[in-house]
Scaffold this active site. Structure first.
Site, mmCIF file in Angstrom:
data_model
loop_
_atom_site.group_PDB
_atom_site.id
_atom_site.type_symbol
_atom_site.label_atom_id
_atom_site.label_comp_id
_atom_site.label_asym_id
_atom_site.label_seq_id
_atom_site.Cartn_x
_atom_site.Cartn_y
_atom_site.Cartn_z
ATOM 1 C CG ASP A 47 -2.410 0.873 1.392
ATOM 2 O OD1 ASP A 47 -2.305 2.077 0.115
ATOM 3 O OD2 ASP A 47 -2.727 0.788 2.151
ATOM 4 C CG ASP A 48 -0.034 4.715 0.404
ATOM 5 O OD1 ASP A 48 -0.702 4.229 -0.874
ATOM 6 O OD2 ASP A 48 -0.348 5.371 1.120
ATOM 7 C CB CYS A 87 -6.432 2.612 -0.704
ATOM 8 S SG CYS A 87 -5.076 3.828 -0.420
ATOM 9 N NE ARG A 91 -6.150 -0.915 -1.634
ATOM 10 C CZ ARG A 91 -4.937 -1.582 -0.894
ATOM 11 N NH1 ARG A 91 -5.125 -2.810 -0.576
ATOM 12 N NH2 ARG A 91 -4.062 -0.829 -0.778
ATOM 13 C CE LYS A 144 -6.260 0.536 2.220
ATOM 14 N NZ LYS A 144 -5.220 1.276 1.548
ATOM 15 C CG HIS A 146 -9.723 1.052 1.517
ATOM 16 N ND1 HIS A 146 -8.457 1.754 0.895
ATOM 17 C CD2 HIS A 146 -10.817 1.764 1.902
ATOM 18 C CE1 HIS A 146 -8.918 3.273 0.872
ATOM 19 N NE2 HIS A 146 -10.460 3.361 2.037
ATOM 20 C CB SER A 169 -6.235 3.491 4.757
ATOM 21 O OG SER A 169 -6.877 3.335 3.755
ATOM 22 C CG HIS A 243 -1.914 3.685 3.844
ATOM 23 N ND1 HIS A 243 -2.013 5.127 4.473
ATOM 24 C CD2 HIS A 243 -2.383 3.794 3.008
ATOM 25 C CE1 HIS A 243 -2.836 5.430 5.097
ATOM 26 N NE2 HIS A 243 -3.305 5.150 3.459
ATOM 27 C CG ASP A 295 -2.316 0.674 -3.282
ATOM 28 O OD1 ASP A 295 -1.390 1.360 -2.949
ATOM 29 O OD2 ASP A 295 -3.467 1.308 -2.047
ATOM 30 C CG ASN A 296 -1.692 4.771 -4.396
ATOM 31 O OD1 ASN A 296 -3.372 3.855 -3.878
ATOM 32 N ND2 ASN A 296 -1.049 5.025 -3.414
ATOM 33 C CE LYS A 316 -2.537 7.575 -0.857
ATOM 34 N NZ LYS A 316 -2.749 6.872 0.501
HETATM 35 MG MG MG Z 1 -2.513 3.030 -1.222
#
Ligand code: MG
Length: 478
Positions: A47-48, A87, A91, A144, A146, A169, A243, A295-296, A316
């Site tokens: 994540d991130d 996010c 997903r 996660k 989300h 998150s 994240h 994810d980003n 992001k």
């Molecule tokens: Mg993310």
């Protein structure tokens, strides 16, 4: 309604709903057939995590020996994209093989949460675990989600036999006495955060110790692989980190030359090692595809607690390359050739189509799919035909890439105070010669712009009338 009250009611709903649906996994239908010709599939999603945050992508001080080995034994993509800049839509795209605008999941769920909406991934979306479940796969998710925290939207309703993780998150439920604003993110105090930990649809712990999450996710993933080793399985491990707020366990905290961010990524790397070692020990490496991605891009506004996009511009929240081009590593000894650096474009949406095909699952015929089967790239047997790649911010098309050319119709920083700027003519960059998107070539390349315009027109023709939930927003959330 007060947003916190709305969330508490939502969590209460999860608990009550879960109490009535504990038999869901057992009722999901299973052929029981052991079909070794179909691979196990493991998708590990950070994540991130930025394009430049791994050793094998050039980071000078974050040590990632397990991911580096995974890349050396498999394929590392240089032009691998998440289909969104934040996010939730990212997903949705991964699990449905479609641009988030098609499912309506093109905005982050934080906004939905605050508005006490019942929003989440629509039931009519066909997800990869649903397709695989019908083929006899055991399907598990760790981490996660989300894609909607209310009971009707949680992973067991979208094709997962089992689920263990946070519904959203790790920064979305600060404790009432936590400092306001950014201070709490840098305090490194777990007591400031109360994001619930779920098993199935039940809240197991209302405020888990986030320092233990990466280790616990790894243990859950390893347990799932061991338990399901005789049947084909699909494991989706969506890490909570890096994240913010950042947390690492004692074995990693204070160890990395890259500070706490490095500690966190190095623990993620350790967890990848745990999973690959388990696959090897069980003798499953010749029939297991493992994919690692993010994810980003990195959340740059968090300074040293945010990551790096390497040579790419921005991070992001933006449709510059740093927002959506991410690490992409594929590993399947004996099938994916070792040590290959793949320069062809690929996306997380392709995993939907590719994995469904590998599992022998029929693809949905009643809707447009945006992912393509990248098996020829993965196995080194050929190329794939791809129309273009489209960069959305929310429900608005900001940019498009065709071959090496990328046109920006609208530009805006990820989280800065600037307003969107409509570019006429669009900005045009050659991503091969100029991966940092510095030198606008629009005036000298009208043909390239024209071809991108035509690709955009063909793409737009495949979109339905916008669903009611597609609204423009300027809110920038996580
Ligand atoms: Mg993310």
């Amino acid at each position: 309604m007060n947003p916190k009250r709305a969330l508490l009611l939502g969590i209460a709903g999860i608990v009550l709903w879960g109490a009535d649906h504990r038999g869901l996994a057992a009722d999901s239908g299973r052929s029981g057939a052991n079909r070794p010709e179909r691979p196990n599939i493991i998708v590990i999603y950070a994540d991130d995590l930025g394009y430049g945050d791994l050793g094998c992508y050039g980071h000078p001080s974050i040590r990632t020996p397990h991911l580096d080995r995974m890349a050396a034994e498999g394929m590392r993509f240089t032009d691998f994209y998440s289909a969104a800049e934040v996010c939730t839509p990212s997903r949705a795209a991964l699990l449905t093989g479609r641009y988030p605008i098609r499912s309506g999941m093109c905005h982050n769920q934080y906004r939905v949460l605050r508005n006490n909406s019942a929003g989440g991934l629509p039931a009519e979306e066909a997800t990869l675990p649903e397709l695989l479940q019908r083929q006899g796969y055991a399907t598990g998710m760790v981490g996660k989600w989300h894609l909607g925290h209310l009971p009707q939207h949680l992973p067991p309703r979208h094709g997962f036999d089992s689920y263990f993780g946070l519904p959203f998150s790790n920064d979305m439920m600060p404790a009432p006495d936590a400092p306001k604003g950014r201070e709490k993110f840098f305090a490194e105090d777990n007591a400031f955060w109360r994001t619930p930990l779920l098993r199935g649809t039940n809240v197991m712990e209302p405020a888990p110790d986030q320092r233990q999450l990466t280790r616990r996710y790894a243990e859950e993933a390893v347990r799932f692989i061991r338990e399901q080793r005789r049947a084909p399985f699909f494991l989706y491990l969506a890490h909570t980190f890096p994240h913010v707020p950042l947390f690492a366990s004692d074995g990693f905290r204070g160890r990395s030359p890259a500070g706490l961010y490095g500690d966190v990524v190095e623990e993620l790397d350790w967890s990848v090692g745990q999973i690959l070692d388990t696959v090897r020990r069980l003798g499953l490496e010749k029939k297991t595809l493992v994919v690692f991605s993010s994810d980003n891009g990195p959340w740059l506004i968090f300074n040293h607690h945010g990551g790096s996009a390497g040579p790419l511009r921005e991070g992001k929240g933006s449709t510059w390359e740093g927002g959506m081009r991410v690490p992409g590593i594929a590993w399947w000894p004996g099938r994916v050739p070792a040590g290959v650096v793949q320069h062809e474009m690929a996306t997380t949406m392709d995993l939907f189509t590719t994995c469904a095909r590998l599992a022998g699952a029929p693809l949905p015929q009643d809707r447009p799919l945006d992912g393509v089967d990248i098996s020829p790239l993965l196995f080194g047997t050929g190329t794939v035909s791809r129309e273009a790649f489209f960069y959305y911010r929310g429900s608005t098309l900001y940019a498009a890439r065709l071959g090496s050319w990328k046109a920006h119709f609208i530009t805006r920083s990820g989280y800065g105070p600037d307003k969107p700027v409509t570019n006429s003519p669009p900005l045009l960059f050659h991503l091969g010669e100029d991966p940092g998107e510095k030198f606008d070539r629009a005036s000298a390349q009208p043909e390239a712009l024209l071809k991108i315009d035509e690709a955009v027109a063909r793409h737009r023709a495949t979109l339905r009338a916008a669903p009611s939930q597609l609204v423009e927003t300027t809110a920038r959330t996580n």
